[in-house]
Design a protein around this motif. Structure first.
Motif, PDB file in Angstrom:
ATOM      1  N   ARG A   1       0.709  -1.237   0.052  1.00 35.93           N
ATOM      2  CA  ARG A   1       0.037  -0.183  -0.079  1.00 35.93           C
ATOM      3  C   ARG A   1       0.766   1.224  -0.143  1.00 35.93           C
ATOM      4  NH1 ARG A   1      -3.724  -2.858   4.656  1.00 35.93           N
ATOM      5  NH2 ARG A   1      -4.795  -4.223   3.320  1.00 35.93           N
ATOM      6  N   THR A   2       2.076   1.066   0.291  1.00 32.44           N
ATOM      7  CA  THR A   2       3.112   2.426   0.370  1.00 32.44           C
ATOM      8  C   THR A   2       3.299   2.564  -1.079  1.00 32.44           C
ATOM      9  OG1 THR A   2       4.883   0.829   0.523  1.00 32.44           O
ATOM     10  CG2 THR A   2       3.990   1.603   2.476  1.00 32.44           C
ATOM     11  N   HIS A   3       3.261   1.810  -2.036  1.00 30.20           N
ATOM     12  CA  HIS A   3       3.217   1.808  -3.620  1.00 30.20           C
ATOM     13  C   HIS A   3       2.090   2.310  -4.113  1.00 30.20           C
ATOM     14  CE1 HIS A   3       7.531   0.261  -3.349  1.00 30.20           C
ATOM     15  NE2 HIS A   3       6.921  -0.963  -2.719  1.00 30.20           N
ATOM     16  N   THR A   4       1.005   1.705  -3.756  1.00 25.34           N
ATOM     17  CA  THR A   4      -0.325   1.929  -4.673  1.00 25.34           C
ATOM     18  C   THR A   4      -1.135   3.128  -3.683  1.00 25.34           C
ATOM     19  OG1 THR A   4      -1.215   0.455  -2.995  1.00 25.34           O
ATOM     20  CG2 THR A   4      -0.411  -0.551  -4.846  1.00 25.34           C
ATOM     21  N   GLY A   5      -0.467   3.431  -2.559  1.00 21.77           N
ATOM     22  CA  GLY A   5      -1.386   4.433  -1.831  1.00 21.77           C
ATOM     23  C   GLY A   5      -2.825   4.026  -1.402  1.00 21.77           C
ATOM     24  N   GLU A   6      -3.153   2.895  -1.358  1.00 26.00           N
ATOM     25  CA  GLU A   6      -4.560   2.463  -1.249  1.00 26.00           C
ATOM     26  C   GLU A   6      -4.648   2.648   0.421  1.00 26.00           C
ATOM     27  OE1 GLU A   6      -6.788  -1.886  -1.239  1.00 26.00           O
ATOM     28  OE2 GLU A   6      -4.798  -1.746  -1.482  1.00 26.00           O
ATOM     29  N   LYS A   7      -5.907   2.834   0.796  1.00 26.27           N
ATOM     30  CA  LYS A   7      -6.164   3.040   2.316  1.00 26.27           C
ATOM     31  C   LYS A   7      -7.556   2.306   2.356  1.00 26.27           C
ATOM     32  CE  LYS A   7      -3.385   7.076   3.062  1.00 26.27           C
ATOM     33  NZ  LYS A   7      -3.444   8.545   3.611  1.00 26.27           N
ATOM     34  N   PRO A   8      -7.663   1.148   2.488  1.00 24.81           N
ATOM     35  CA  PRO A   8      -8.828   0.616   2.616  1.00 24.81           C
ATOM     36  C   PRO A   8      -9.686   0.544   3.771  1.00 24.81           C
ATOM     37  CG  PRO A   8      -7.111  -1.184   2.858  1.00 24.81           C
ATOM     38  CD  PRO A   8      -6.579   0.305   2.666  1.00 24.81           C
ATOM     39  N   TYR A   9      -9.088   0.878   4.958  1.00 24.37           N
ATOM     40  CA  TYR A   9      -9.992   1.147   6.126  1.00 24.37           C
ATOM     41  C   TYR A   9     -10.406   2.902   6.387  1.00 24.37           C
ATOM     42  CZ  TYR A   9      -7.533  -3.214   6.506  1.00 24.37           C
ATOM     43  OH  TYR A   9      -7.000  -4.585   6.111  1.00 24.37           O
ATOM     44  N   GLU A  10     -11.726   2.681   6.363  1.00 26.58           N
ATOM     45  CA  GLU A  10     -12.434   4.173   6.352  1.00 26.58           C
ATOM     46  C   GLU A  10     -13.245   4.251   7.586  1.00 26.58           C
ATOM     47  OE1 GLU A  10     -15.322   6.723   3.865  1.00 26.58           O
ATOM     48  OE2 GLU A  10     -13.992   5.785   2.714  1.00 26.58           O
TER      49      GLU A  10
ATOM     50  N   LYS B   1     -12.369   9.572   7.249  1.00 26.71           N
ATOM     51  CA  LYS B   1     -10.828   9.525   7.144  1.00 26.71           C
ATOM     52  C   LYS B   1     -10.527   8.007   6.944  1.00 26.71           C
ATOM     53  CE  LYS B   1      -6.587  11.195   9.134  1.00 26.71           C
ATOM     54  NZ  LYS B   1      -5.978  12.222  10.195  1.00 26.71           N
ATOM     55  N   ALA B   2      -9.441   7.952   5.861  1.00 28.20           N
ATOM     56  CA  ALA B   2      -9.102   6.570   5.502  1.00 28.20           C
ATOM     57  C   ALA B   2      -7.602   6.246   6.016  1.00 28.20           C
ATOM     58  CB  ALA B   2      -9.222   6.399   4.166  1.00 28.20           C
ATOM     59  N   PHE B   3      -7.212   4.735   6.175  1.00 27.48           N
ATOM     60  CA  PHE B   3      -6.026   4.502   6.438  1.00 27.48           C
ATOM     61  C   PHE B   3      -5.623   3.301   5.857  1.00 27.48           C
ATOM     62  CE2 PHE B   3      -8.315   6.708   9.902  1.00 27.48           C
ATOM     63  CZ  PHE B   3      -7.423   7.495  10.437  1.00 27.48           C
ATOM     64  N   ALA B   4      -4.134   3.028   5.856  1.00 27.97           N
ATOM     65  CA  ALA B   4      -3.784   1.843   5.166  1.00 27.97           C
ATOM     66  C   ALA B   4      -3.790   0.645   6.191  1.00 27.97           C
ATOM     67  CB  ALA B   4      -2.306   2.038   4.536  1.00 27.97           C
ATOM     68  N   HIS B   5      -3.833   0.688   7.566  1.00 27.86           N
ATOM     69  CA  HIS B   5      -3.647  -0.320   8.181  1.00 27.86           C
ATOM     70  C   HIS B   5      -5.087  -0.269   9.244  1.00 27.86           C
ATOM     71  CE1 HIS B   5       0.911   0.014   8.548  1.00 27.86           C
ATOM     72  NE2 HIS B   5       0.438   0.102   7.551  1.00 27.86           N
ATOM     73  N   ARG B   6      -5.335  -1.562   9.337  1.00 27.00           N
ATOM     74  CA  ARG B   6      -6.641  -1.726  10.337  1.00 27.00           C
ATOM     75  C   ARG B   6      -6.368  -1.253  11.690  1.00 27.00           C
ATOM     76  NH1 ARG B   6      -7.342  -6.794   9.643  1.00 27.00           N
ATOM     77  NH2 ARG B   6      -9.293  -6.895   8.311  1.00 27.00           N
ATOM     78  N   SER B   7      -5.127  -1.410  12.267  1.00 25.53           N
ATOM     79  CA  SER B   7      -4.949  -1.076  13.590  1.00 25.53           C
ATOM     80  C   SER B   7      -4.975   0.648  13.730  1.00 25.53           C
ATOM     81  CB  SER B   7      -3.454  -1.523  13.904  1.00 25.53           C
ATOM     82  OG  SER B   7      -2.500  -1.263  12.941  1.00 25.53           O
ATOM     83  N   THR B   8      -4.279   1.227  12.702  1.00 23.47           N
ATOM     84  CA  THR B   8      -4.502   2.767  12.733  1.00 23.47           C
ATOM     85  C   THR B   8      -5.834   3.239  12.710  1.00 23.47           C
ATOM     86  OG1 THR B   8      -2.407   2.319  11.218  1.00 23.47           O
ATOM     87  CG2 THR B   8      -3.219   4.576  11.688  1.00 23.47           C
TER      88      THR B   8
ATOM     89  N   HIS C   1      -7.405   5.292  15.702  1.00 25.34           N
ATOM     90  CA  HIS C   1      -8.223   6.633  15.215  1.00 25.34           C
ATOM     91  C   HIS C   1      -9.661   6.773  15.906  1.00 25.34           C
ATOM     92  CE1 HIS C   1      -9.859   9.843  12.789  1.00 25.34           C
ATOM     93  NE2 HIS C   1     -10.906   8.747  12.410  1.00 25.34           N
ATOM     94  N   LYS C   2     -10.322   5.725  15.832  1.00 23.43           N
ATOM     95  CA  LYS C   2     -11.472   5.611  16.391  1.00 23.43           C
ATOM     96  C   LYS C   2     -11.685   5.968  17.819  1.00 23.43           C
ATOM     97  CE  LYS C   2     -13.855   1.901  13.690  1.00 23.43           C
ATOM     98  NZ  LYS C   2     -14.168   0.542  13.488  1.00 23.43           N
ATOM     99  N   ARG C   3     -10.509   5.906  18.551  1.00 23.08           N
ATOM    100  CA  ARG C   3     -10.832   6.375  20.116  1.00 23.08           C
ATOM    101  C   ARG C   3     -10.684   8.106  20.001  1.00 23.08           C
ATOM    102  NH1 ARG C   3      -5.790   2.029  20.776  1.00 23.08           N
ATOM    103  NH2 ARG C   3      -6.873   0.410  20.798  1.00 23.08           N
ATOM    104  N   THR C   4     -10.445   8.522  19.135  1.00 22.15           N
ATOM    105  CA  THR C   4     -10.203   9.930  19.142  1.00 22.15           C
ATOM    106  C   THR C   4     -12.016  10.641  19.208  1.00 22.15           C
ATOM    107  OG1 THR C   4     -10.356  10.379  16.623  1.00 22.15           O
ATOM    108  CG2 THR C   4      -8.242  10.360  17.750  1.00 22.15           C
ATOM    109  N   HIS C   5     -12.781   9.769  18.660  1.00 17.43           N
ATOM    110  CA  HIS C   5     -14.303   9.903  18.531  1.00 17.43           C
ATOM    111  C   HIS C   5     -14.666   9.416  19.968  1.00 17.43           C
ATOM    112  CE1 HIS C   5     -14.122  11.305  14.202  1.00 17.43           C
ATOM    113  NE2 HIS C   5     -13.619   9.953  14.026  1.00 17.43           N
ATOM    114  N   THR C   6     -14.443   8.264  20.345  1.00 18.82           N
ATOM    115  CA  THR C   6     -15.006   7.530  21.350  1.00 18.82           C
ATOM    116  C   THR C   6     -14.394   8.080  22.901  1.00 18.82           C
ATOM    117  OG1 THR C   6     -13.598   5.572  21.530  1.00 18.82           O
ATOM    118  CG2 THR C   6     -15.392   5.485  20.074  1.00 18.82           C
ATOM    119  N   GLY C   7     -13.160   8.647  22.803  1.00 22.18           N
ATOM    120  CA  GLY C   7     -12.501   8.838  23.940  1.00 22.18           C
ATOM    121  C   GLY C   7     -11.894   7.787  24.703  1.00 22.18           C
TER     122      GLY C   7
END
Length: 490
Positions: A427-436, A442-449, A453-459
């Motif tokens: 994904r660093t080559h393709t730029g793909e970010k399948p996790y939205e 906002k989209a991310f390349a990794h599921r863990s990321t 990120h979701k914690r910024t919404h849930t606290g």
């Protein structure tokens, strides 16, 4: 020219039968006529009421009832009731096959076998089932087929009581008790319980795949897999489970499926007592004890315990992904991976934990989960003794000892120990970010990321400091905080 033969051409009938006004060409004709006329009288002496035109035929039939066998084979000493049966047996000793097919040149010991063989060329199937209109080239095949409708299984094993529709199937089954394997491969010495299994095995040496699908050109080493493959084109699933209604393309798959209802695991390992639903699973498992890896990659020499694993590995060289999702177009190296992926669209989770009710899309994931209840870690590393819940986790761990990195990036050549790590890297080559993120887009390349990120919404702050109780959204932030207590400077 003989006098009798002349009369055939002149139509002269000089012999008269005393009991009627019929005239005949010769005395032999009168004798034959008498036999036909007195067929009912002959039948009076037969136990089954069968009638014959010739006394010799009647006498021959009587031998069936009284067990007389006048004709003995000089080579093996076996006795027979008729001369014709003895003649047929002699051909098994001499190898004589006097009946040859005009179409393909194949020869047979018996004329009846040739007649049956010819139907392969003509497509003639004269024996039709009254129940389902299915037709057969042989009468015996029809009789066996009828047992599917009647449920009759006349051949029973004396040792375990299991019953079969065919005597040949019983004979093969008995070898599971005796361990007999009479069919040996001349090339590698491997022995088999069935001749058909030996023929199939021979194709592993020759690479021959004589059975080809007319629709897609795919070739198979056996006719059975071709018949099953054809159903992928027709979508036919003729075998239905009576308990849940699920239908299958193969009868064997239905039998295996039934075990999910009964819990039966008939194939047990003699070395560790582990039991399996499928015979194939037991054969593969045995290789964990023997270390056998009979399937070798011709390109890199890597060996595998399973032929399927070799085929998957070969695709790492070719890049082939033959299994494509109809809904999103995503392609996979393995058929099972496609099936699992399709559940992401359907939401199906057919594997449920009996202890806590949690459901899973994959059977392997369920097995791994069940071990969280039992604490079992059956997969142990031979080098360091570390144990794992899943076999795949052990394989990945072993690469830390061997340094093996089998997954290589085609764009930059970087290699990885895990397939998933390669996919993330790509994904660093393709730029793909399948996790939205569903909340902000906002989209991310990794599921863990995405999870972080979701914690910024849930606290949510799941990482807590044991010394002061302060909580953090990231584990890395907690590690940095701990240094305030220890005084450590990175």
């Amino acid at each position: 020219m003989k006098p009798i033969f002349k009369r055939i051409h002149t139509d002269k009938k000089t012999h008269q039968y005393n009991q009627c006004e019929n005239n005949f060409t010769c005395a032999n004709c009168i004798c034959r006529y008498e036999r036909r006329s007195s067929a009912e009288q002959h039948s009076e002496f037969i136990q089954c009421g069968k009638a014959f035109a010739c006394q010799s035929h009647s006498q021959r039939h009587v031998r069936i009832h009284n067990g007389e066998k006048h004709y003995e084979c000089n080579q093996c000493g076996k006795d027979f009731g008729t001369r014709s049966v003895l003649q047929r047996l002699k051909r098994t000793h001499t190898g004589e096959k006097p009946y040859e097919c005009n179409h393909c040149g194949k020869a047979f010991a018996e004329s009846s076998t040739l007649q049956i063989h010819k139907r392969k060329h003509t497509g003639d199937e004269p024996y039709e089932c009254n129940h389902c209109v299915k037709a057969f080239a042989k009468r015996s095949d029809l009789q066996i087929h009828k047992r599917i409708h009647t449920g009759e299984k006349p051949y029973e094993c004396n040792q375990c009581g299991k019953a079969f529709t065919r005597s040949s199937h019983l004979g093969i089954h008995k070898r599971t008790h005796t361990g007999e394997k009479p069919y040996e491969c001349k090339q590698c010495g491997k022995a088999f319980a069935r001749s058909s299994t030996l023929q199939t095995h021979k194709h592993t040496h020759t690479g021959e795949k004589p059975y080809e699908c007319k629709q897609c050109g795919k070739a198979f080493a056996q006719s059975g897999p071709l018949q099953i493959h054809k159903r992928t084109h027709t979508a036919e699933k003729p075998y239905e489970c009576k308990q849940c209604g699920k239908a299958f393309a193969h009868s064997s798959t239905l039998q295996i499926h039934k075990r999910t209802h009964t819990g039966e695991k008939p194939y047990e390992c003699k070395q560790c007592d582990k039991a399996f639903v499928k015979r194939g699973e037991l054969q593969i498992h045995k290789r964990t004890h023997t270390g056998e890896k009979p399937y070798e990659c011709k390109q890199c020499g890597k060996a595998f315990a399973q032929s399927g694993t070799l085929q998957e590995h070969e695709r790492t060289h070719t890049g082939e992904k033959p299994f494509e999702c109809n809904q999103c177009g995503k392609a996979f190296v393995r058929c099972i991976a496609l099936r699992i992926h399709e559940r992401t669209h359907t939401g199906e989770k057919p594997y449920e934990c009996k202890q806590c009710g949690k459901a899973f899309a994959q059977s392997g994931t369920l097995q791994g989960h069940e071990r969280t209840h039992t604490g079992e870690k059956p997969f142990e590393c031979n080098q360091c003794g570390k144990a794992f819940v899943q076999c795949i986790a052990l394989r990945i761990h072993e690469r830390t000892h061997t340094g093996e990195k089998p997954y290589e990036c085609k764009q930059c050549g970087k290699a990885f120990a895990h397939r998933s790590t390669l996919q993330i890297h790509e994904r660093t080559h393709t730029g793909e970010k399948p996790y939205e993120c569903k909340q902000c887009g906002k989209a991310f390349a990794h599921r863990s990321t995405l999870q972080i990120h979701k914690r910024t919404h849930t606290g949510e702050k799941p990482y807590e400091c044991k010394q002061c109780g302060k909580a953090f959204a990231h584990s890395s932030t907690l590690q940095i905080h701990k240094r305030t207590h220890t005084g450590e400077k990175p």
